[in-house]
Design an enzyme around this catalytic site. Structure first.
Site, short mmCIF file in Angstrom:
data_model
loop_
_atom_site.label_atom_id
_atom_site.label_comp_id
_atom_site.label_asym_id
_atom_site.label_seq_id
_atom_site.Cartn_x
_atom_site.Cartn_y
_atom_site.Cartn_z
N LYS A 260 0.84 -1.20 0.00
CA LYS A 260 0.00 0.00 0.00
C LYS A 260 0.88 1.25 0.00
O LYS A 260 2.10 1.17 0.15
CB LYS A 260 -0.93 -0.01 1.22
CG LYS A 260 -0.21 -0.03 2.56
CD LYS A 260 -1.19 -0.14 3.70
CE LYS A 260 -0.45 -0.18 5.04
NZ LYS A 260 -1.37 -0.22 6.19
N TYR B 172 14.23 30.33 7.37
CA TYR B 172 13.03 31.04 7.82
C TYR B 172 12.99 31.18 9.34
O TYR B 172 13.33 30.24 10.08
CB TYR B 172 11.77 30.29 7.37
CG TYR B 172 11.46 30.40 5.91
CD1 TYR B 172 11.13 31.62 5.34
CD2 TYR B 172 11.47 29.28 5.08
CE1 TYR B 172 10.82 31.73 3.99
CE2 TYR B 172 11.17 29.37 3.73
CZ TYR B 172 10.85 30.60 3.20
OH TYR B 172 10.55 30.70 1.86
#
Length: 378
Positions: A46, A271
């Site tokens: 998956k 940042y």
């Protein structure tokens, strides 16, 4: 090793390279299969094969003898059917989607039924199509997630017609704490599973049982039953975090150094100015970020590898870029254009995940689609 043509689009100009060792994947499957005796070893592919490419991964597992595959959704199952052809058995683990009966039948998929309504709808589809339809039944033994809850288990177990028209391949449950050393929950769940399985077996011909995930395989024979469902162990993640990893590493991730600059003490990086140099420093900017699955939680605490040396991540990881402090790395092994190890021999995926305050499952399944992907086999 020879490189295999990638199954996904791959840019030669990509700033990062994801290499998947298919031979290691095959070796991991064989190791797990050897541990379980005569039980079936399925493959959980998956989330796009845990981020590595479900088609390529499943095809290699098929070569190793895997014939039963688990995905989460019907869309994943249809993609896998296209990759594997008609012979593979493919089961969908997530909740049954009402109205999906045509697709389930057309692509010969096996839904895992998790509640009474699932069973009723799939039983109605069997009547409408005038055929027996394949199914797996899951019941809850302690996850409080998907699966028949105790009251519904009682009702289904007491109904002799509950599975009329259905060909039930396996009865399932899922371990919650298999990777926790000595957890009493494992034995508690096994006891509940055995009792529930025995009750359901009264109405299922040749009922077979499946309980163990990757970590559950290492709990011993009592947990193997008729079929196991490994996921993370196939891809090199450690199924036994309290001991050395028995699996071979499958994934290598490198990122290109885009630029190196000298900064003075007191200069901030990234940042929010969350990191400030305490000394004159050399900062390398790597061409990967959280858009590539290099999770932001590793900001200012993770590191990357230069062989046995470490370079710490400094500043916030941004969408496309990550800063690392290479002041203590020799310039001759740290130049613009060089590819630096993010996951690999000196930086196992479990260790990288720990630095980013997560687990290898999330690290792998978060891998973005901008990497140049290389599949290697001998």
């Amino acid at each position: 090793m020879d490189a295999v043509t990638p199954a996904m689009p791959s840019s030669l100009n990509a700033n990062a390279v994801l290499t998947v060792d298919l031979d290691a994947l095959g070796a991991n499957y064989r190791l797990l299969k050897d541990k379980i005796g005569g039980a079936v070893c399925a493959g959980v592919v998956k989330a796009n094969g845990y981020g590595l490419g479900s088609g390529v991964v499943a095809q290699r597992l098929w070569r190793e003898g895997c014939r039963l595959f688990f995905v989460a959704t019907i869309d994943e199952a249809i993609t896998l059917r296209d990759a594997l052809g008609d012979e593979a058995a493919i089961a969908t683990l997530s909740a049954y989607v009402r109205g999906s009966e045509v697709e389930l039948i057309r692509y010969n998929l096996i839904p895992v039924l998790n509640d009474q309504e699932d069973i009723r709808y799939w039983r109605s589809a069997a009547r409408a199509s005038d055929r027996h339809l394949p199914a797996m039944i899951q019941f809850d033994t302690g996850m409080s997630r998907l699966g028949l809850p105790p009251d519904q288990l009682d009702a289904v177990a007491d109904d002799p017609d509950a599975f009329q028209g259905l060909d039930v391949h396996y009865t399932l449950s899922h371990l919650a704490s298999a990777d926790v050393a000595g957890s009493p929950q494992n034995e508690e769940q096994l006891t509940r599973f055995t009792a529930g399985y025995n009750r359901l077996s009264r109405h299922i011909d040749q009922n077979r049982a499946s309980f163990a995930n990757s970590a559950g395989i290492f709990l011993g024979h009592d947990y193997h039953l008729d079929m196991v469902r490994p996921g993370i162990a196939l891809y090199g993640g450690n199924p036994t975090p309290h001991t050395d990893n028995p699996m071979q590493p499958v994934v290598k991730l490198t990122a290109r150094i885009l630029q190196i600059r000298e900064i003075p003490a007191g200069q901030s990086v990234g940042y929010g100015a969350s990191w400030t140099a305490e000394r004159p420093s050399r900062i390398a900017t790597l061409g990967l970020g959280y858009a590539d699955g290099f999770l932001r939680t590793g900001s200012n605490q993770g590191h990357v590898a230069f062989g046995t040396l470490k370079a710490p991540i400094v500043g916030r990881i941004s969408m496309d870029l990550t800063g690392i402090d290479v002041t203590d790395i020799a310039p001759e092994i740290c130049r613009p254009g060089d590819q630096i190890e993010i996951i690999g021999d000196h930086r196992p995926v479990d260790d990288a995940a720990t630095d980013h305050m997560t687990i290898s499952y999330e690290m792998l399944t978060s891998l973005g689609n901008r990497y140049r992907r290389v599949y290697e086999t001998g």
